[in-house]
Design an enzyme around this catalytic site. Sequence first.
Site, PDB file in Angstrom:
ATOM      1  N   ASP A 483       0.832  -1.205   0.000  1.00  0.00           N
ATOM      2  CA  ASP A 483       0.000   0.000   0.000  1.00  0.00           C
ATOM      3  C   ASP A 483       0.867   1.255   0.000  1.00  0.00           C
ATOM      4  O   ASP A 483       0.543   2.258   0.628  1.00  0.00           O
ATOM      5  CB  ASP A 483      -0.959   0.002   1.202  1.00  0.00           C
ATOM      6  CG  ASP A 483      -2.150   0.932   0.979  1.00  0.00           C
ATOM      7  OD1 ASP A 483      -2.379   1.338  -0.176  1.00  0.00           O
ATOM      8  OD2 ASP A 483      -2.843   1.261   1.951  1.00  0.00           O
ATOM      9  N   TYR A 484       1.972   1.178  -0.719  1.00  0.00           N
ATOM     10  CA  TYR A 484       2.850   2.328  -0.879  1.00  0.00           C
ATOM     11  C   TYR A 484       2.398   3.189  -2.061  1.00  0.00           C
ATOM     12  O   TYR A 484       3.221   3.683  -2.848  1.00  0.00           O
ATOM     13  CB  TYR A 484       4.295   1.879  -1.099  1.00  0.00           C
ATOM     14  CG  TYR A 484       5.041   1.458   0.136  1.00  0.00           C
ATOM     15  CD1 TYR A 484       4.671   1.906   1.395  1.00  0.00           C
ATOM     16  CD2 TYR A 484       6.151   0.613   0.044  1.00  0.00           C
ATOM     17  CE1 TYR A 484       5.378   1.521   2.523  1.00  0.00           C
ATOM     18  CE2 TYR A 484       6.865   0.228   1.167  1.00  0.00           C
ATOM     19  CZ  TYR A 484       6.473   0.678   2.407  1.00  0.00           C
ATOM     20  OH  TYR A 484       7.175   0.305   3.530  1.00  0.00           O
TER      21      TYR A 484
END
Length: 822
Positions: A483-484
């Site tokens: 979830d970068y």
Amino acid sequence: MNRIQKLSIWNKAFAAVLIIFGLAMGIGGVWLAALGGNWYYLLAGVGCIIAGSLVFAKRTSAVYWFGAVFIGSLLWCIQESGLDYWRWVPRFDVMLLLGIAFAFQLPSLKPGISRKFSTCFGVVCIVAFIVAGIIPFTPWNYTATTNLPAPVNDAFTANTGDGKASNPDVGDWYTYGGSLASQRFSASKQITPENVKNLTVAWQYRSGDFPKRSWGVENTPLKIGDTLYTCTAHNLVIAIDAATGKEKWRFDPKVTDRAIPYTSACRGLTWYDAQTNSHVTTADMNKGEQPSVSAIADNSDDCQHRIIMGTLDARVIELNAKTGEVCKSFGNQGTVDLTEDMGEIYHGYVSINTAPVVVRDTLVVSHQVLDGERAYGPPGVIKAYDVRTGKLKWAWDAAEPNISKPRTGPDAYKRGSPDVWTNFTGDDKLGLIYLPVANASGDYYSSQRSDAVNKYSVSLTALNVETGLPVWNFQTAHKDVWDYDQGSQPSLVDYPAKNGEKTPAIIIPTKQGEIYVLDRRNGKPLFDVEERPVPGGGVEPDSRSPTQPYSTFHHLSKPDLTPQDMWGLTPIDQMVCRIQFQQASYKGQYTPPTADQPYIEYPGYNGGSDWGSVAIDPVRGIIIANYNDMANYAQLVPRKKVDELGWKTRDQIPFNPTEAGHAEGSGAPQVGVPYGVNVNAGWRLPFTGMLCKEPPYGGIRAIDMRDGHTIWDRPLGTARKNGPFNMPTGLPIDIGTPNNGGSVVTAGGLVFVAAATDDLIRAIDITTGKTVWSVPLPAGGQANPIVYTQNGREYLVIVAGGHHFMETPSGDYIMAYALPEK
């Protein structure tokens, strides 16, 4: 003499505490040692149990056993902690308190020891405890200013065109980031480090819009002329007199609670009139002509000046900026439905929570697709409209990047394709839109993604505003499963060269803490980017990239975690965190997700720089970056287990209008991929609520744009509203709290920022990094402040709406501060 003559009530209490403390340490210590962790906790626990038992047995040898534990603990702390104050706190606080109690009982526990000696020992321990209590009130973990650059007029000012969005009138705040360049810089000089202490409330406005669930409006107002424009949690648009705070008009689009996605964010609005943007036709571009300010005549009679809003239920609405009435010449009687031809849509899955962007005569709109629910949810397609008529000009889908012609039908765009949920910007002069593209909907699993999705996910992608097709893209995480996604709005600057020319550049901060500087014409790095090896393995080893891109310009991230970095209020909860560390898979940054054991993600998805982005002083050439320094503790959950646990997607469960919200990724089903995911955001202990990583958890830093070196760095946020068991301590200690929201920089030499969980707004001297003014807000300050001038008076304004994820109180306030009128 080997025997204690008589046990007092204090002796017995001391012995009981030793045994209880020792049992907790010993039991946990056995567990930790079995996992390959540090043996101190087991040894100290056994020593405390023996010492307490010997007291009850009236044996004077208890003194030697406790003395050995005390001295051993001290030596161990020195070895593990060095001069790191925060490491000492959980390792030695309880032992120091036990030492104080022990000191004053020495004569009764060991006849022959003088009262003078025990008193001296006790006084030393008390003094040590007092000194330890004073240290955090000093500027701890501050990096002092080095190599402060001298001001140079317009050194890094960005030339993005000739329109007002590129060159706002002095004192105005034209876009979410101030201008198209999104530098969050004000040329105002009235408020300075010397007089900022005199700031007082100039006016306060309350909208009356309190969301009952998932609060967090995150709004940054616009200021054009004499009017401030803001939007609320339910997308009410309100015009306010910029000098007095008096309401001029309001518009209610009738957004319901069912439309609120993860957060009720209305980050910003968009202004448009005939002078907003430079305008050039495709033919002019092909001839290489320079754009010029358009003399476009607005086709409508009702809206010469427009406020444009995207709603949480995915509508685009244009309003008359003077009256608040709908511009009926736009779209269908003033409204465009973004979800047309996007297939099946569920309540709260598609929302516009960031300001659309106008480049030339094109209105570009992005949206958020709710994370963690369905891997093949609604598409993340970007749509562009004629800003005056609402006619759809092009539509770009990262899953099919070489097609921009609008399509029709329920399967027009690929379901689950990457969205652009955060703020973006553009360049009128170059005719480019810069999109921070996020992930496909199944954030934590990548094997099912197409080559196109793998290329454009988690990248900065530049689109030609006339064609809607990519010109270049730069990826900041390959095949991301952490979830970068791109969270920060990019900022535009022009880098001066030795020959007097300037290079148009774009600055991209990331959640990983990297800061990239690229040529915004072609996406090529101006400072080297290195592909470095990263860990492999996890549940889909063949899908992991062997390398990830690291910037040589600057990074906000810290070194990889070690067991010594674990924290807590006492040795016991610190030991629990060390046990969790040993149980998890952790190979450093980019540790792949695992299902058979937890894994540590550091920085976490709220690490580095998020939607608040950075602020830039183009005169001094300084980047101001506030950042988070926290980990996530996560684990993939196989589909069968997800079903057994009863995890449902949002559309499968009854609507709860009072749901307070939760950490993103906590119990996320991710329907459509083999795994759900459970994310402990910030890596918190369930009982105390304390974070497992030692402080600081957030900071703010000044960075030299010329070479990327740190000018100063310091924690951001005090402990006044934070503490164990979610109880505020009230202490003004710069512990460095989690923060969401950015800052604004002024030509007067100040950085204004709230963002932290202490509900303060503060002014920081940009030359020293020291706080020179702060006041409490009536609610959480998770928003970007602005600075503007009106009638010769400089105002600082922030929306105080709180944030459910940050656990700050909700509110409906707009606070304006100014120096007293003369």
